[in-house]
Design an enzyme around this catalytic site. Structure first.
Site, short mmCIF file in Angstrom:
data_model
loop_
_atom_site.label_atom_id
_atom_site.label_comp_id
_atom_site.label_asym_id
_atom_site.label_seq_id
_atom_site.Cartn_x
_atom_site.Cartn_y
_atom_site.Cartn_z
N ASP A 188 0.93 -1.35 -0.17
CA ASP A 188 -0.12 -0.33 0.13
C ASP A 188 0.83 1.27 0.75
O ASP A 188 0.22 2.64 0.62
CB ASP A 188 -0.73 0.63 1.10
CG ASP A 188 -1.64 -0.88 1.04
OD1 ASP A 188 -2.83 -1.40 -0.42
OD2 ASP A 188 -2.06 -1.26 1.79
N ALA A 189 1.77 1.15 -0.51
CA ALA A 189 2.91 2.59 -0.72
C ALA A 189 2.95 3.08 -1.55
O ALA A 189 4.50 3.55 -1.79
CB ALA A 189 3.73 1.97 0.83
#
Lengths: 284, 284, 284, 284
Positions: free
Chosen positions: D228-229
């Protein structure tokens, strides 16, 4: 164990809430949702209640009769009662645009739009394959100036045969006459592709572009005899800039249309909307 | 080391960008911002350039003259040149509402609105104390049907005396005549308290309430002779519901008005707006 | 004729609304607003009531006592009673940023923020002239690591002397210790310049820029001991793009900060907020 | 007559635009869109150009080679060239949620998402009937801790066989390993159901509810090794209040997820996105 939805409005008086909640407790109902709204200018009281209880069809009829007798007459209430698991039957009217139709069918199919869809009516044949894809009857009823009456009678026949409760005009590019509107008051939901009352009528994206607006919108409303002037259910907007052409307005707008229409349909199917004085009260 | 802003538009042709950037390099200018937009339908080219260089006033005048001679005539350009540190002089017109006025003065004072404010004009005396609080001259010029011409002549006299570049109508409840509008084309900024073109004219919040909209808006635009029909600079919206009364519409709307007006004023003062065909091109 | 605001919560039981409305009718109060919320997971009931009636101070005290005696104990209610025309006294803490301060003072001055502002405290002298402009006492109390305790004691002394009810941290760049927080539970309102819980702590705009977000936000919340983790009152957002630098994030964000903070302050001053389990219930 | 899309970035230097536009004119190309962005902090230049011209496959290859030779090496450019009518092949990975899948298939089918969809992969069988409804091959590849490697090898085999260009994780509830991510850098698009970086990882709606936020969001981003980065493509938000339960967060959020994901997919398929330093540049 069933769930019942009650929508009511009446002149505002003291004691309405207490009377209604007491009545429900007597009927062994359990209130799982209650919301009310008072229009102080009009002196009007509106309420939405969800009740859980042992409501078979006979006791549901009993509940309605007793409610009317014990409260309805006294408070001059106008009430609608619904069993939550009796889904509304919604007919879908379309022309050639598919974005709203796809969304309605997909959301209904996946259980997010609580209704049944007995059939689709269109004045064109373009979207028949989508109906087929979702295994829903598709009726092609062409409409011309001369055949409009005949077409609407045929539409009414289908609506009655399938016992339809409400109609969605999912970019249906025809204007319904009072022949149909009068049979479905506050039951026909339209999506207009502008931020009403700006740009009513035809080609709103072109008008919006012409005017140089910085925001475009979509409006879902109930259909009344006056074009694009019925009670507004839901609106939303999206930003545009000078760098967008008409085709960008249309493509951005279509994204909005389907979202706004779906929100309105969900509210309607969940019986969260009342109409009054050409406005909606939306219990959300 | 100074910064120069150039706004230009012309018929779209090949080679404009190259010609302009080459010219600037010859003048030892350093381009720190360049953005362009082509209206393909109209065949029009728009560009905004920020240049850093040794621009004293003489070299600035030289730059302008050479630019016109070498490029302007050839490409049929319409150009505006600004020295970034020569702030525009903006007159503020108000009536009785203070929310926009406070915002303009506070933002100007804290350096976020890049202009000077030589004076405030009002047809009422109510806001004189705010002018005093910010140490800005306040001229009370009442306007009635009969004194309108005289009042406007007085306004013009002040505008000329202070060499005003632009005017903001910060909820000034009077309609300017062409006597003033013609002197300040695309230089008078108004805030209208609706989502134009919905609800032009007076009492838009009342009309919006009456119509039962679910979203209200505010629109900042340049003033032209036709009321509320000038090029739109910025719009924004806020959601309302059936539970809001007219007074809630007004109070929510006023929050919006000041935000939208300030955004438009900042864009104007930073020379980021061009007008064309009654629309704005906003370089943001 | 006065207006009274009642905020209450208690374990959810049958009959609460009826009991409260009956009590008010007995006291010859006229309910002009009533809204309730039930947290079914927690089994908690929340209500906000506005009542008009003949409430002099003695009858107000009587009302409170009787309410507690007749209802409060039975339903295990936690209640707050306010006379609407007794405005809360709000202290303003600032450092060097002026945008929120200007907004608070202007909105309070023009009657849109229903409170009195007895004084401004700052750890810097920069904003003293704004206080002077609005004729509000300004206390310069520097804070260093070593002087923090002394500074907070001085702050407390002022807060008590002026009988302050609530505090706004209008971009006050210091962290309050429990020494002050414990005295003002759910009474200290902060504005954090990010969309919490994203980017807590210092330099959120820089972190947001670093992460490449497409939307930035601002969050107003009550201050608790854990930094930036108190009950959220209001949030809003604004879009950004790759073309914005950190300074653009800051400048767009500051527009948002003042809007979001003002909304939260208005809600608080109008007694529309309750806190529960580190969340807010906002009656709007 | 074909349309070609060119995405490029390089160190910022004088004369890039002129060089590129001149090259295109020499090749008898007609520039129908040009936009550029300069990251002044990084000293990086980004450009997107759309060109119309006689580009058969041989002349397209010629164009690329000449561009690299004449400009690419000199300016140290990194370029991607696409023929607009060669649609990207996008594989769809799903688990059990159908809202994003329906939207992708419907939008692709109605021509609003410019790609082909050779197949759908799922670790569950639930959505096979939707694949069938749209006549798209569906591969059920279960994934457990022990079979993950084997499953990914099978996935890679399919991706290669169908010559897939990009992958959409349409609520695919598995984490891809570098085995797949490394093959598709900036080519795997995920939808995360929160406003990242708030609430990364599992159950973001539950965390958002727990935190008492007033706004929930959805984020579409490219998948990188860190969960999620990756570079954020698009985000949007929707308001919630204390009256919404977790299930309301989920239902409102799902409306958002599909809208945000579709926007990201359209941008990707229309070759409007570049990635750089773990951020996206979106030409819109």
């Amino acid at each position: 164990m069933k769930r019942l939805v009650l929508l009511m409005h009446c002149p505002d008086k003291k004691g309405i809430i207490a009377a209604v909640t007491n009545f429900i407790h007597q009927k062994n109902g359990n209130i799982v949702y209650i919301d009310q709204y008072v229009d102080r200018v009009q002196g009007a009281f509106f309420m939405r209640v969800e009740v859980e209880g042992v409501f078979g069809l006979p006791s549901f009829e009993r509940f309605k009769l007793d409610f009317q007798k014990e409260l309805g007459i006294h408070f001059e209430m106008q009430c609608s009662f619904y069993l939550a698991d009796l889904l509304p039957k919604m007919a879908v009217f379309v022309s050639k645009y598919d974005h709203c139709l796809y969304d309605i069918l997909a959301q209904q199919r996946s259980g997010k739009l609580a209704c049944t869809i007995p059939f689709i009516i269109s004045n064109h044949n373009d979207l028949a394959s989508i109906a087929e894809q979702f295994s829903i009857p598709f009726y092609h009823i062409p409409v011309t100036k001369n055949t409009k009456e005949k077409a609407e009678l045929k539409q009414l026949e289908l609506l009655q045969k399938y016992e339809v409760n409400c109609i969605v005009l999912a970019r249906y590019m025809q204007i319904l006459s009072s022949r149909i509107i009068d049979v479905y008051p506050s039951k026909i939901i339209n999506i207009h592709h502008s931020f009403l009352p700006a740009f009513p009528g035809a080609k709103p994206y072109h008008s919006a572009f012409q005017r140089g607006v910085k925001i475009i919108g979509a409006t879902s409303h109930y259909v009344t005899e006056e074009l694009d002037a019925g009670p507004i259910i839901e609106q939303d907007i999206i930003r545009v800039s000078h760098s967008h052409e008409v085709k960008d307005f249309i493509s951005k707008g279509q994204e909005l249309e389907r979202v706004v229409l779906l929100r309105a349909l969900k509210l309607h199917c969940e019986r969260k909307i009342m109409t009054y004085n050409n406005k909606t009260i939306v219990f959300n």
